[in-house]
Design a protein around this motif. Sequence first.
Motif, PDB file in Angstrom:
ATOM      1  N   ILE A 172       0.872  -1.180   0.000  1.00 55.50           N
ATOM      2  CA  ILE A 172       0.000   0.000   0.000  1.00 55.50           C
ATOM      3  C   ILE A 172       0.907   1.228   0.000  1.00 55.50           C
ATOM      4  CG2 ILE A 172      -1.837   1.241   1.198  1.00 55.50           C
ATOM      5  CD1 ILE A 172      -2.819  -1.443   0.372  1.00 55.50           C
ATOM      6  N   PRO A 173       0.672   2.213  -0.862  1.00 56.71           N
ATOM      7  CA  PRO A 173       1.556   3.390  -0.893  1.00 56.71           C
ATOM      8  C   PRO A 173       1.640   4.092   0.458  1.00 56.71           C
ATOM      9  CG  PRO A 173       0.151   3.344  -2.835  1.00 56.71           C
ATOM     10  CD  PRO A 173      -0.356   2.263  -1.931  1.00 56.71           C
ATOM     11  N   LYS A 174       2.803   4.694   0.728  1.00 58.93           N
ATOM     12  CA  LYS A 174       3.029   5.469   1.934  1.00 58.93           C
ATOM     13  C   LYS A 174       3.189   6.935   1.543  1.00 58.93           C
ATOM     14  CE  LYS A 174       3.658   1.188   3.325  1.00 58.93           C
ATOM     15  NZ  LYS A 174       3.522   0.043   2.398  1.00 58.93           N
ATOM     16  N   ILE A 175       2.455   7.817   2.198  1.00 60.27           N
ATOM     17  CA  ILE A 175       2.378   9.214   1.789  1.00 60.27           C
ATOM     18  C   ILE A 175       2.833  10.108   2.938  1.00 60.27           C
ATOM     19  CG2 ILE A 175       0.897  11.013   0.840  1.00 60.27           C
ATOM     20  CD1 ILE A 175       1.054   8.479  -0.912  1.00 60.27           C
ATOM     21  N   LYS A 176       3.789  10.980   2.654  1.00 57.79           N
ATOM     22  CA  LYS A 176       4.224  11.926   3.693  1.00 57.79           C
ATOM     23  C   LYS A 176       3.429  13.225   3.583  1.00 57.79           C
ATOM     24  CE  LYS A 176       8.251  13.558   1.024  1.00 57.79           C
ATOM     25  NZ  LYS A 176       9.713  13.804   1.069  1.00 57.79           N
ATOM     26  N   TYR A 203       1.164   8.613   6.203  1.00 56.32           N
ATOM     27  CA  TYR A 203       0.001   7.724   6.247  1.00 56.32           C
ATOM     28  C   TYR A 203       0.059   6.666   5.155  1.00 56.32           C
ATOM     29  CZ  TYR A 203      -2.389  10.305   2.425  1.00 56.32           C
ATOM     30  OH  TYR A 203      -2.742  10.882   1.227  1.00 56.32           O
ATOM     31  N   THR A 204      -0.661   5.605   5.419  1.00 61.56           N
ATOM     32  CA  THR A 204      -0.884   4.528   4.470  1.00 61.56           C
ATOM     33  C   THR A 204      -2.243   3.932   4.833  1.00 61.56           C
ATOM     34  OG1 THR A 204       0.061   2.486   3.549  1.00 61.56           O
ATOM     35  CG2 THR A 204       0.376   2.849   5.894  1.00 61.56           C
ATOM     36  N   ALA A 205      -2.464   2.679   4.504  1.00 58.93           N
ATOM     37  CA  ALA A 205      -3.682   1.981   4.917  1.00 58.93           C
ATOM     38  C   ALA A 205      -3.338   0.516   5.127  1.00 58.93           C
ATOM     39  CB  ALA A 205      -4.782   2.112   3.860  1.00 58.93           C
ATOM     40  N   PRO A 206      -4.025  -0.139   6.045  1.00 54.48           N
ATOM     41  CA  PRO A 206      -3.800  -1.572   6.196  1.00 54.48           C
ATOM     42  C   PRO A 206      -4.484  -2.349   5.079  1.00 54.48           C
ATOM     43  CG  PRO A 206      -5.549  -0.874   7.664  1.00 54.48           C
ATOM     44  CD  PRO A 206      -5.036   0.370   6.987  1.00 54.48           C
ATOM     45  N   ILE A 207      -3.917  -3.494   4.717  1.00 56.93           N
ATOM     46  CA  ILE A 207      -4.672  -4.401   3.850  1.00 56.93           C
ATOM     47  C   ILE A 207      -6.003  -4.674   4.546  1.00 56.93           C
ATOM     48  CG2 ILE A 207      -4.742  -6.751   2.922  1.00 56.93           C
ATOM     49  CD1 ILE A 207      -1.722  -6.519   2.488  1.00 56.93           C
ATOM     50  N   LYS A 208      -7.076  -4.543   3.802  1.00 63.64           N
ATOM     51  CA  LYS A 208      -8.403  -4.410   4.397  1.00 63.64           C
ATOM     52  C   LYS A 208      -8.758  -5.510   5.387  1.00 63.64           C
ATOM     53  CE  LYS A 208     -13.268  -3.784   3.118  1.00 63.64           C
ATOM     54  NZ  LYS A 208     -14.234  -3.608   1.999  1.00 63.64           N
ATOM     55  N   ASP A 209      -8.458  -6.759   5.072  1.00 66.52           N
ATOM     56  CA  ASP A 209      -8.884  -7.857   5.936  1.00 66.52           C
ATOM     57  C   ASP A 209      -7.771  -8.353   6.855  1.00 66.52           C
ATOM     58  OD1 ASP A 209      -7.235  -9.070   4.114  1.00 66.52           O
ATOM     59  OD2 ASP A 209      -8.697 -10.558   3.425  1.00 66.52           O
ATOM     60  N   SER A 210      -6.692  -7.558   7.013  1.00 68.80           N
ATOM     61  CA  SER A 210      -5.531  -8.025   7.774  1.00 68.80           C
ATOM     62  C   SER A 210      -5.547  -7.601   9.239  1.00 68.80           C
ATOM     63  CB  SER A 210      -4.239  -7.514   7.125  1.00 68.80           C
ATOM     64  OG  SER A 210      -4.084  -6.119   7.313  1.00 68.80           O
TER      65      SER A 210
END
Length: 370
Positions: free
Chosen positions: A201-205, A218-225
């Motif tokens: 998942i991309p990481k954004i500063k 920020y980023t996001a977790p894999i949805k079901d992880s």
Amino acid sequence: MKDPRIRQMAELLINYSVKLQPGEKLLIENTGIQQALVSAIVDEAYKAGGQPFVNLKDPKVHRSLLRGATKEQLEAWEKYESTVMEEMDAYIAIRSGDNINELSDVPSEKNKLYGETVGNVHRNIRVPKTKWCVLRYPNESMAQLAEMSTEAFEDFYFNVCTLDYSKMSKAMDALVEKMNNTDEVHITGPGTDLTFSIKDIPKIKCAGEMNLPDGEVYTAPIKDSVNGTLTYNTPSPYQGFTFQNVSLTFKDGKIIEATANDSERINEIFNTDEGARYIGEFAIGINPFIQHPMADILFDEKIDGSFHFTPGQAYDDAYNGNDSAIHWDMVNIQREDYGGGEMYFDGELVRKNGRFVIPELEVLNPENLK
């Protein structure tokens, strides 16, 4: 005499945050009237060769509109604001209402409808298609929330908002690289034992371009992880109510249990739609000047030594497949004075009690960013 810091803020917003270019259209939206800053931004926009437009909104009027709004009206409202936003190249929002609880007696179904209609203007047009920045403006209400005098809060505010964001941006590169090479994140602390994957998942500063104040990656977790329990230790205002003692339990990505000082109300929010019970953002806060929560998420999510874990909509640039009418940033502070905690990347301890403990990330500790 006008406060010279207002002019400095306006210059930062136009030339650094949205980088307004000649001929570009800029919408300045002010919720709560702050004439001095709005006028300064207009002046700086003209200096840059841009075309500024201004939309002034009042929170009390907004409350009245929402309380009586019908679905048909909100759909027309969405169309009206979409037409304007589609014309814009850049957007600056100054949010400065006097009462964070102004919408507390708006029925939840009205807030939900507003999010599903007018909220789409920001999700579908403003965020992905314009250069944008959102900020607060200091007033007596914010000073009261921060438990400071008005003058002291103003000094704090301008220190926070006008720090050297280009320096912060460079320092963030090491954290972005580390996160890009990370699969599993494990977070522990009082009432918290949480695991999830951020692989691919991309990481954004964020260093002063989309928010003032700023200071997060920020980023996001894999949805079901996502699995485990997370207990937030800061107040969390949402839809006109301030939630406290929020604890969420996850199984395969989904919030299966949620408790708070009003558990019924918080579960109503998480029942807004399917995506509201999944996470759309994970972010690490690093602003060295923001040390304590003040029930204002634009500040609280940047707190030194914090992270936020956000139920709802994922950002397009760090998209994990989760869509929702809500996006609720809730904050946990891991510094020792808030109970401490640990953050591991693939089993390696990278932050303890809010401080980065591996050499390549120590540049992000507060004494190195001030």
